[in-house]
Design a protein around this motif. Sequence first.
Motif, mmCIF file in Angstrom:
data_model
loop_
_atom_site.group_PDB
_atom_site.id
_atom_site.type_symbol
_atom_site.label_atom_id
_atom_site.label_comp_id
_atom_site.label_asym_id
_atom_site.label_seq_id
_atom_site.Cartn_x
_atom_site.Cartn_y
_atom_site.Cartn_z
ATOM 1 N N PRO A 113 30.279 146.092 -4.684
ATOM 2 C CA PRO A 113 29.682 145.555 -5.917
ATOM 3 C C PRO A 113 29.394 144.063 -5.807
ATOM 4 C CG PRO A 113 31.542 146.976 -6.427
ATOM 5 C CD PRO A 113 31.544 146.790 -4.950
ATOM 6 N N HIS A 114 28.420 143.616 -6.588
ATOM 7 C CA HIS A 114 28.046 142.207 -6.564
ATOM 8 C C HIS A 114 29.243 141.339 -6.963
ATOM 9 C CE1 HIS A 114 25.511 138.664 -6.929
ATOM 10 N NE2 HIS A 114 26.076 138.418 -8.107
ATOM 11 N N GLY A 115 29.493 140.267 -6.194
ATOM 12 C CA GLY A 115 30.594 139.358 -6.482
ATOM 13 C C GLY A 115 31.924 139.771 -5.882
ATOM 14 N N ILE A 116 31.928 140.861 -5.111
ATOM 15 C CA ILE A 116 33.159 141.368 -4.495
ATOM 16 C C ILE A 116 33.087 141.160 -2.985
ATOM 17 C CG2 ILE A 116 34.645 143.378 -4.173
ATOM 18 C CD1 ILE A 116 34.492 142.352 -7.054
ATOM 19 N N ASP A 117 34.213 140.735 -2.389
ATOM 20 C CA ASP A 117 34.267 140.554 -0.938
ATOM 21 C C ASP A 117 34.397 141.891 -0.226
ATOM 22 O OD1 ASP A 117 34.148 137.798 -1.204
ATOM 23 O OD2 ASP A 117 36.328 137.575 -1.350
ATOM 24 N N VAL A 118 33.867 141.948 0.983
ATOM 25 C CA VAL A 118 34.019 143.151 1.804
ATOM 26 C C VAL A 118 35.498 143.316 2.162
ATOM 27 C CG1 VAL A 118 33.416 144.232 3.998
ATOM 28 C CG2 VAL A 118 31.688 142.938 2.730
ATOM 29 N N PRO A 119 36.086 144.489 1.941
ATOM 30 C CA PRO A 119 37.517 144.672 2.245
ATOM 31 C C PRO A 119 37.789 144.609 3.747
ATOM 32 C CG PRO A 119 36.500 146.766 1.655
ATOM 33 C CD PRO A 119 35.481 145.707 1.381
ATOM 34 N N GLY A 120 38.992 144.193 4.099
ATOM 35 C CA GLY A 120 39.388 144.109 5.503
ATOM 36 C C GLY A 120 40.002 142.776 5.883
ATOM 37 N N LEU A 121 40.048 141.814 4.956
ATOM 38 C CA LEU A 121 40.566 140.476 5.249
ATOM 39 C C LEU A 121 41.684 140.118 4.286
ATOM 40 C CD1 LEU A 121 40.323 137.753 6.782
ATOM 41 C CD2 LEU A 121 38.677 137.051 5.004
ATOM 42 N N ILE A 122 42.796 139.621 4.845
ATOM 43 C CA ILE A 122 43.919 139.134 4.043
ATOM 44 C C ILE A 122 44.051 137.632 4.263
ATOM 45 C CG2 ILE A 122 46.406 139.249 3.634
ATOM 46 C CD1 ILE A 122 46.373 142.093 4.698
ATOM 47 N N ARG A 123 44.011 136.875 3.188
ATOM 48 C CA ARG A 123 44.157 135.417 3.275
ATOM 49 C C ARG A 123 45.479 135.011 2.634
ATOM 50 N NH1 ARG A 123 38.856 132.736 0.887
ATOM 51 N NH2 ARG A 123 39.245 134.265 -0.777
ATOM 52 N N THR A 124 46.228 134.167 3.314
ATOM 53 C CA THR A 124 47.522 133.708 2.826
ATOM 54 C C THR A 124 47.430 132.227 2.451
ATOM 55 O OG1 THR A 124 48.610 135.284 4.320
ATOM 56 C CG2 THR A 124 49.979 133.543 3.364
ATOM 57 N N PHE A 125 47.960 131.872 1.283
ATOM 58 C CA PHE A 125 47.902 130.501 0.780
ATOM 59 C C PHE A 125 49.320 129.952 0.617
ATOM 60 C CE2 PHE A 125 44.070 132.640 -0.514
ATOM 61 C CZ PHE A 125 43.061 131.680 -0.375
ATOM 62 N N ASP A 126 49.453 128.651 0.758
ATOM 63 C CA ASP A 126 50.756 128.017 0.542
ATOM 64 C C ASP A 126 50.901 127.626 -0.920
ATOM 65 O OD1 ASP A 126 49.207 125.784 0.125
ATOM 66 O OD2 ASP A 126 49.688 124.835 2.046
ATOM 67 N N GLY A 127 51.993 126.955 -1.229
ATOM 68 C CA GLY A 127 52.279 126.598 -2.606
ATOM 69 C C GLY A 127 51.272 125.653 -3.214
ATOM 70 N N LYS A 128 50.524 124.923 -2.416
ATOM 71 C CA LYS A 128 49.529 123.978 -2.919
ATOM 72 C C LYS A 128 48.124 124.585 -2.997
ATOM 73 C CE LYS A 128 52.015 119.904 -1.251
ATOM 74 N NZ LYS A 128 51.929 118.659 -0.427
ATOM 75 N N GLY A 129 48.025 125.887 -2.726
ATOM 76 C CA GLY A 129 46.741 126.555 -2.825
ATOM 77 C C GLY A 129 45.873 126.435 -1.607
ATOM 78 N N ARG A 130 46.470 125.957 -0.485
ATOM 79 C CA ARG A 130 45.689 125.823 0.745
ATOM 80 C C ARG A 130 45.844 127.066 1.598
ATOM 81 N NH1 ARG A 130 48.196 120.130 2.560
ATOM 82 N NH2 ARG A 130 50.031 121.473 2.206
#
Length: 376
Positions: free
Chosen positions: A197-214
């Motif tokens: 759907p429009h505005g949705i990322d293609v599934p298959g990727l996991i992104r991890t962020f730290d406490g500061k949002g990086r």
Amino acid sequence: MSMRTLPLVFINLGGEMLYILDQRLQALNTSEDNSEKVMNGIVGAMFSKDFMDELLKPQQLYSHRTLKTVLTRIAHASIMRLNPASMDRLYELVVMAFKYQIFLCPRPKDLLLITYNHIDTIRELVKDTPVVVNQVGETHRKIIEVYSSLSEGEFQLLRQTLLIFFQDMHVRVSLFLKIQVQNPNGRFALSTSGPVPHGIDVPGLIRTFDGKGREVRRSEFPSGGSYSSSVREGCFELHGDRVIRLGTDMYTVNHPEETHTPKHTFVKTDITPNLLAKEELNLLARLMGSMKAEKEPKAETGFWINLFTTDQEEEEAGASGLAEEPLFEVIHIQAMQDEQVTTELARIAGQFAEEEPPGNLNSSKGDDLLAMMDDL
């Protein structure tokens, strides 16, 4: 349950009905003049101002029986006639087509794009009749006005209401079986591939962020399908590129069998007793009452078409339908001008009138059914 479902159901089912009738008229080599009269008559009745104003009022979605009755009345607003067996077949086809489109709808809001595809194609079918084109355009503007302000949550509720309404319909359709999107039991086989759907990322990727949002880490996982990014969002205006193809005409003259359902199909619908409650009769009376009888081409010589390969198959289907064991008690109301039927209708209408609370200004609406039946 959404109170804004009925207009979308009617327009989309009506659009699918027009696609099938147009295909059958071509397959039967109907004259261009008669085909144009049929399309103009049906579309004119579908998009009449009074009729659409009644449909667009917030109201609950009613039963399949009621919708089929309204569509039958619409189909017979032209010089064409369908016998009961063909109308049953036609209703099954349009319901399964729209159900499949709902299943594939990328986002709940994209139900509007499906509806707009139907409206755009209907407008093209009657492009040579400016009066009818104006009726379609006016309805399109009203749909945009009513639905453009709905929130994502309201669209989700609308989609859920539609799925509940169609959940017991599992009719096998030749076209769907041929392209292997439907199983022999009548249930759809959805693909795990295609654009997201429009505005949705293609599934298959996991992104991890730290406490500061990086973002600190990325990892991939198998998505179980072959997905791609959406091209762009479809246009929700009166004219424009809808992007998605759902709701366009999927029937062609090269595949006449695609408007057939396999033999011996058993559809279990309305599994709970339906005693034709007063509110549903009121809806039927109001909707049908808004179709002006004087607009019908009574002086025209009508003709019959069927959705079966041969007349023999048509007769067999009608006979098998009569032989089936009813799933529940059905009250039959016939619009015949004889004393017995008139007396029975008056008795039923009298029962409704007795149940109406005193002082209700709408108490006469139940009796509108008698006037409506007289006009048929």
